[in-house]
Enzyme design. Sequence first.
Site, PDB file in Angstrom:
ATOM      1  N   HIS A 271     -26.613 -41.353  39.143  1.00 51.87           N
ATOM      2  CA  HIS A 271     -27.918 -41.813  39.623  1.00 51.87           C
ATOM      3  C   HIS A 271     -28.988 -41.245  38.732  1.00 51.87           C
ATOM      4  O   HIS A 271     -28.876 -40.099  38.281  1.00 51.87           O
ATOM      5  CB  HIS A 271     -28.138 -41.353  41.073  1.00 51.87           C
ATOM      6  CG  HIS A 271     -29.196 -42.123  41.769  1.00 51.87           C
ATOM      7  ND1 HIS A 271     -30.530 -41.818  41.658  1.00 51.87           N
ATOM      8  CD2 HIS A 271     -29.115 -43.219  42.571  1.00 51.87           C
ATOM      9  CE1 HIS A 271     -31.225 -42.680  42.372  1.00 51.87           C
ATOM     10  NE2 HIS A 271     -30.398 -43.546  42.928  1.00 51.87           N
ATOM     11  N   ASP A 325     -23.866 -46.729  46.794  1.00 48.52           N
ATOM     12  CA  ASP A 325     -22.972 -47.891  46.701  1.00 48.52           C
ATOM     13  C   ASP A 325     -21.497 -47.525  46.866  1.00 48.52           C
ATOM     14  O   ASP A 325     -20.682 -48.403  47.129  1.00 48.52           O
ATOM     15  CB  ASP A 325     -23.162 -48.590  45.348  1.00 48.52           C
ATOM     16  CG  ASP A 325     -24.452 -49.399  45.317  1.00 48.52           C
ATOM     17  OD1 ASP A 325     -24.783 -50.000  46.352  1.00 48.52           O
ATOM     18  OD2 ASP A 325     -25.123 -49.420  44.271  1.00 48.52           O
TER      19      ASP A 325
HETATM   20  N1  ACO Z   1     -19.410 -43.168  35.143  1.00 47.90           N
HETATM   21  C1  ACO Z   1     -19.190 -42.520  33.992  1.00 47.90           C
HETATM   22  N2  ACO Z   1     -20.168 -41.980  33.244  1.00 47.90           N
HETATM   23  C2  ACO Z   1     -21.427 -42.088  33.706  1.00 47.90           C
HETATM   24  C3  ACO Z   1     -21.718 -42.749  34.908  1.00 47.90           C
HETATM   25  C4  ACO Z   1     -20.651 -43.287  35.633  1.00 47.90           C
HETATM   26  N3  ACO Z   1     -20.853 -43.935  36.780  1.00 47.90           N
HETATM   27  N4  ACO Z   1     -23.046 -42.699  35.106  1.00 47.90           N
HETATM   28  C5  ACO Z   1     -23.576 -42.062  34.067  1.00 47.90           C
HETATM   29  N5  ACO Z   1     -22.602 -41.691  33.215  1.00 47.90           N
HETATM   30  C6  ACO Z   1     -22.764 -40.953  31.965  1.00 47.90           C
HETATM   31  C7  ACO Z   1     -23.146 -41.885  30.838  1.00 47.90           C
HETATM   32  O1  ACO Z   1     -22.033 -42.434  30.201  1.00 47.90           O
HETATM   33  C8  ACO Z   1     -23.927 -40.961  29.945  1.00 47.90           C
HETATM   34  O2  ACO Z   1     -23.023 -40.168  29.222  1.00 47.90           O
HETATM   35  P1  ACO Z   1     -23.374 -39.660  27.726  1.00 47.90           P
HETATM   36  O3  ACO Z   1     -24.570 -38.774  27.876  1.00 47.90           O
HETATM   37  O4  ACO Z   1     -22.134 -38.950  27.314  1.00 47.90           O
HETATM   38  O5  ACO Z   1     -23.660 -40.909  26.940  1.00 47.90           O
HETATM   39  C9  ACO Z   1     -24.660 -40.054  30.932  1.00 47.90           C
HETATM   40  O6  ACO Z   1     -23.864 -40.056  32.117  1.00 47.90           O
HETATM   41  C10 ACO Z   1     -26.068 -40.518  31.278  1.00 47.90           C
HETATM   42  O7  ACO Z   1     -26.027 -41.896  31.576  1.00 47.90           O
HETATM   43  P2  ACO Z   1     -27.324 -42.826  31.622  1.00 47.90           P
HETATM   44  O8  ACO Z   1     -26.894 -44.243  31.762  1.00 47.90           O
HETATM   45  O9  ACO Z   1     -28.266 -42.496  30.530  1.00 47.90           O
HETATM   46  O10 ACO Z   1     -27.983 -42.289  32.944  1.00 47.90           O
HETATM   47  P3  ACO Z   1     -28.964 -43.057  33.857  1.00 47.90           P
HETATM   48  O11 ACO Z   1     -29.796 -42.084  34.566  1.00 47.90           O
HETATM   49  O12 ACO Z   1     -29.679 -44.136  33.125  1.00 47.90           O
HETATM   50  O13 ACO Z   1     -27.889 -43.739  34.833  1.00 47.90           O
HETATM   51  C11 ACO Z   1     -26.992 -45.191  36.394  1.00 47.90           C
HETATM   52  C12 ACO Z   1     -28.039 -44.113  36.117  1.00 47.90           C
HETATM   53  C13 ACO Z   1     -27.374 -46.460  35.665  1.00 47.90           C
HETATM   54  C14 ACO Z   1     -26.997 -45.449  37.887  1.00 47.90           C
HETATM   55  C15 ACO Z   1     -25.584 -44.715  35.934  1.00 47.90           C
HETATM   56  O14 ACO Z   1     -25.241 -43.518  36.576  1.00 47.90           O
HETATM   57  C16 ACO Z   1     -24.509 -45.774  36.153  1.00 47.90           C
HETATM   58  O15 ACO Z   1     -24.343 -46.661  35.311  1.00 47.90           O
HETATM   59  N6  ACO Z   1     -23.746 -45.697  37.301  1.00 47.90           N
HETATM   60  C17 ACO Z   1     -22.754 -46.704  37.610  1.00 47.90           C
HETATM   61  C18 ACO Z   1     -23.421 -47.907  38.297  1.00 47.90           C
HETATM   62  C19 ACO Z   1     -23.904 -47.575  39.690  1.00 47.90           C
HETATM   63  O16 ACO Z   1     -23.168 -47.008  40.495  1.00 47.90           O
HETATM   64  N7  ACO Z   1     -25.162 -47.991  40.001  1.00 47.90           N
HETATM   65  C20 ACO Z   1     -25.740 -47.805  41.319  1.00 47.90           C
HETATM   66  C21 ACO Z   1     -26.836 -46.780  41.291  1.00 47.90           C
HETATM   67  S1  ACO Z   1     -27.524 -46.526  42.895  1.00 47.90           S
HETATM   68  C22 ACO Z   1     -28.463 -47.888  43.149  1.00 47.90           C
HETATM   69  O17 ACO Z   1     -29.041 -48.447  42.243  1.00 47.90           O
HETATM   70  C23 ACO Z   1     -28.537 -48.445  44.499  1.00 47.90           C
END
Ligand code: ACO
Length: 388
Positions: A271, A325
Amino acid sequence: MTPRRDATMSTAEKTFSKGLEGVIAAQTEMSFINGTEGILEYVGIAIGDLAKNSSFEETVFLLWNKRLPTQSELEAFNNELRANYSMCDAMKQRIKACPVDAEPMHVLRTLVSSMAMDDASPNENSVEAARHKALQILATTPAVVAGFDRHRRGLDFIEPDTSLSFAANFLYLLNGEKPTPAMERAFDICMITHADHGLNNSTFTARVIISTLSDMYSAITGAIGSLRGPLHGGANEGVMKMLNEIPTVDDVEPYIMNKIKNKDRIMGFGHRVYKAKDPRAAELMTLAKQLADDTGNSDLYEKSHAIELIMEREYASKGIYPNVDFYSATTYHCIGLKLDLFTPMFALSRIAGWSGHVIEQLGDNRLFRPTTDYVGPHDAPYTPISER
Ligand code: ACO
């Protein structure tokens, strides 16, 4: 060609935050999030207290009025909502015109947009008018989502039952049967936990749209488009697909480790704001376990819990924990929702938050208009097409 900077603001004054991380772009009195400690409050009340004691209707009143209602105020609000449960004939015709293989989120977005055509003054943006539109959209969308589901199954629409709560009426419109009190309460808790969540992507979208003094329908339509993305509200469908791909709880470890090795994102984890377990996930986890046991779906809960433990081992140091989620997928499945109705269900509830933010934005509006950091060339020659 020499790179040239925007002369209106010095480089030092400009800050660029990819994805607007950490940028405060609005003030709200609706929800408070502390992502480090995993706290979520609506108007100061902990989400856990609301999930235990409140109803969706009361929560909407709280978000829109910034206080809990008295008994008579709640009754009046319930009556107002119930008086708007029905769709107009034009909406029924539009549903019947939808292709049966359309995705429900595309249908919902399109039909909420079309509601502007049923409103004699769709562009009126006084607080009173915006509140009235919000109430109508919120009250009618369950009939729209359920109506489309019945249309694609070749079934007739069901007329809403105004003796039922918001949650019970939706399940009744979908299935033609009144839900058990346990199912109604479970769905109600889901609605409460999804109602608002700070300046998330879809809420930001709604506020950006209304900041042009556009209209409530456009703002909610845009927000629905944002919500369906797999990085936002669409993740609940991704979680269910993942659970379906894992045959048994013994297959969880190799499945997840393979995804991690391939650098795939695990849906339902991570998140932008929470670096601890999302408090909504904590509430829904308890609910998911109870419902899974009651409906013969214990394997789904067990697989989910096994995924959570592996993710904690592998990713807790990066602050990646279950989000709203993750356990909502099992919860919705046990309530009997089809996979492609998971995200529409999220939208039905979040309309409360989106419209509340639209009203807040209208109350103290300034056009959203950020700027870009131009990184392209300057003084480029215009080459005639014959010479390119
Ligand atoms: N699984 C594996 N790795 C992850 C995940 C995940 N679910 N989420 C983040 N990471 C990792 C990324 O790969 C990244 O790694 P790196 O630094 O080695 O490249 C790091 O964590 C940061 O990721 P970002 O995408 O920059 O973080 P951001 O704050 O933008 O992400 C997000 C938030 C988009 C929700 C992300 O955690 C994600 O894609 N989660 C999966 C989708 C999801 O569950 N979305 C629902 C969110 S809640 C809602 O909207 C109701």
